[in-house]
Write an enzyme that holds these catalytic residues in place. Sequence first.
Site, PDB file in Angstrom:
ATOM      1  N   SER A 187      -9.625   1.311   2.760  1.00 26.56           N
ATOM      2  CA  SER A 187      -8.787   2.124   1.900  1.00 26.56           C
ATOM      3  C   SER A 187      -7.684   1.337   1.198  1.00 26.56           C
ATOM      4  CB  SER A 187      -8.141   3.237   2.718  1.00 26.56           C
ATOM      5  OG  SER A 187      -7.270   2.675   3.688  1.00 26.56           O
ATOM      6  N   LYS A 200       0.851  -1.184   0.000  1.00 31.04           N
ATOM      7  CA  LYS A 200       0.000   0.000   0.000  1.00 31.04           C
ATOM      8  C   LYS A 200       0.891   1.239   0.000  1.00 31.04           C
ATOM      9  CE  LYS A 200      -3.960   1.841   2.643  1.00 31.04           C
ATOM     10  NZ  LYS A 200      -4.833   1.561   3.813  1.00 31.04           N
ATOM     11  N   SER A 225      -9.779  -1.061   6.991  1.00 32.05           N
ATOM     12  CA  SER A 225      -9.243  -0.809   5.654  1.00 32.05           C
ATOM     13  C   SER A 225      -8.534  -1.995   4.996  1.00 32.05           C
ATOM     14  CB  SER A 225      -8.282   0.380   5.690  1.00 32.05           C
ATOM     15  OG  SER A 225      -9.005   1.578   5.702  1.00 32.05           O
TER      16      SER A 225
END
Lengths: 502, 104
Positions: free
Chosen positions: A169, A94, A193
């Site tokens: 996310s 990420k 997330s």
Amino acid sequence: MKAQPARASAAAAKLLAGPLTECVACIREGAAIPADMVSASFDRADEVGAGKDALNIFISTDREGATESAKQLTAHLGRAEPLGNLAGVPVALKDNIATLGMPTTCGSRILEGYVSPYEATVVRRLRANGAVIVGKTNMDEFAMGSSTENSAYGPTRNPVDIRRVPGGSSGGSAAAVAAGIVRLALGSETGGSVRQPASFCGVVGVKPTYGRVSRYGLVAFGSSLDQVGVLGRTVEDASIGMEVISGCDPLDSTSADVPVPRYELEKNAGLKGLVIGKPREYFPDGLDPRIAQECERALDAYRELGATVRDVSLPHTSYSIPVYYIIAPAEASSNLARFDGVRYGLRVLSERGLNGMYEETRARGFGPEVTRRVLLGTYVLSAGYYDAYYKKAQAVRTLIAQDFRDVFASGVDVLFTPTTPTPAFELGAVKDAYEMYLSDIFTASANLAGVPAMSVPIGDAAGLPIGGQIIAPHFGESVMFRAAFGLERALAGNFVPGEQDA
Amino acid sequence: MAVTREDVVKVAKLANIAIDETRLDSLALELNAILGHMDELRKVDTARVQTAEGLGSGGQRLRADYGPPDGLASAPATFAPETRDGFVLVPRLATHEGSPERAP
């Protein structure tokens, strides 16, 4: 101008689609070449359309760097010390995890072009175990969102159905795993997330106990909630990844000095005698019937495996979203104060001097959701409102954590719940900010309490993946993985996205 | 306790974010809509709740008080725009007017 990069062999493509352990074993024996695995990963990315104009999974990729580290691994082969548990495994990160030699943007304009001069501990651990970093994945700006639509670099699409969001996310990381580009990816969690996108994309997502994994190099959002998590194709893959990144780190004083068990040993532990709690607050009357049905099927599977399912209650569950959306923005408003045009990324000069520069840089650099949350966080911390909002939320948070302690003290080993209230929704379908916040309704409580939790694919609704959540006590990752291995095996043959064409 | 337009101006100032005049009213509405849901928390009796929950267990670890390595892969001079005597030089701003060109 560039020479066409070498295409991977069919054998490497097959290894990429198979279990991590197989890939690592082949690399160690010399039956597969790490550089081939890198090519297989990039070929797969091309094949599924991972680029900006389609799935938009990555913010940046590093084929050259990945190939170079793969070659170093090959050179290492045959030396005295064996290659690590992730030898030659392509991994995606990420984009809020600091990585040497690659940009770290957090999905924000304010960090466009920023390259960190140091590396996150989790990345060092991955590399030390032979993992090869192929790219940085798309995400909601500063991890604020549940759909990856809040990225300054455009939304990511769900590989299962491109009209739908991958969740967020950590949407890019979930999509990269679901599309078969990598078997393993890192994400981060503040309120769900990792688990929510794992559920939306049909992959496994793990949030460890608060303190289990070092956050050194993870860009801070909500410091009392943040943890680095793992997304994997299977429970075993995720357990191996989690084991590699877990452990105390002198560079993160919130990381706990607690021994890390071998999670993958839980694979054959069986579920006889395990007590599974079914908290009634997570199965409300209005729950999507498709999700309720798949959860009941999973609970039946648990009973058949010899586990006991017990109805339990976590009475303060309904307050977790209001509490979360006070505490997380409050912490974010403080953490994000550092992005002011002085030290990082974007700088917008102003005629109004230093304060003008701060204000213009942040106005231009932050997207609408980040701005909204920073303002919200500043408001709930400001004089006159602090007691009514922030202090109240902290008190209710204590009660939410106590709920978990009470239920686990009553003899329940793990809890089983749906991961999300709905399957993946269409891009643009959720317009109201608070409605989007409700995506985290079943996940945020684990972050507030600091307990570990994971999402496992348990079925689908007309082709859209559905995830089941397993929640365990503090540092109870072993029993959590035990429950996940059992469930995965019992539901084998279920829909696994990407597996059909792999 | 509804958020007013003036509250948004004040909070934006505290948060160092320039907000366009035209956005102030809609932001007040958005914040009110979100905070409206938070009022639910008033129903919870927290009079006897003692401490705020933060960490999972054990609290924060302390380390020996020494200067740990800063963890940088390369010296600041290799990535800073400009350095002198080991210090990073920052660009001049309008507010620096009247001060000497460079600190002695």
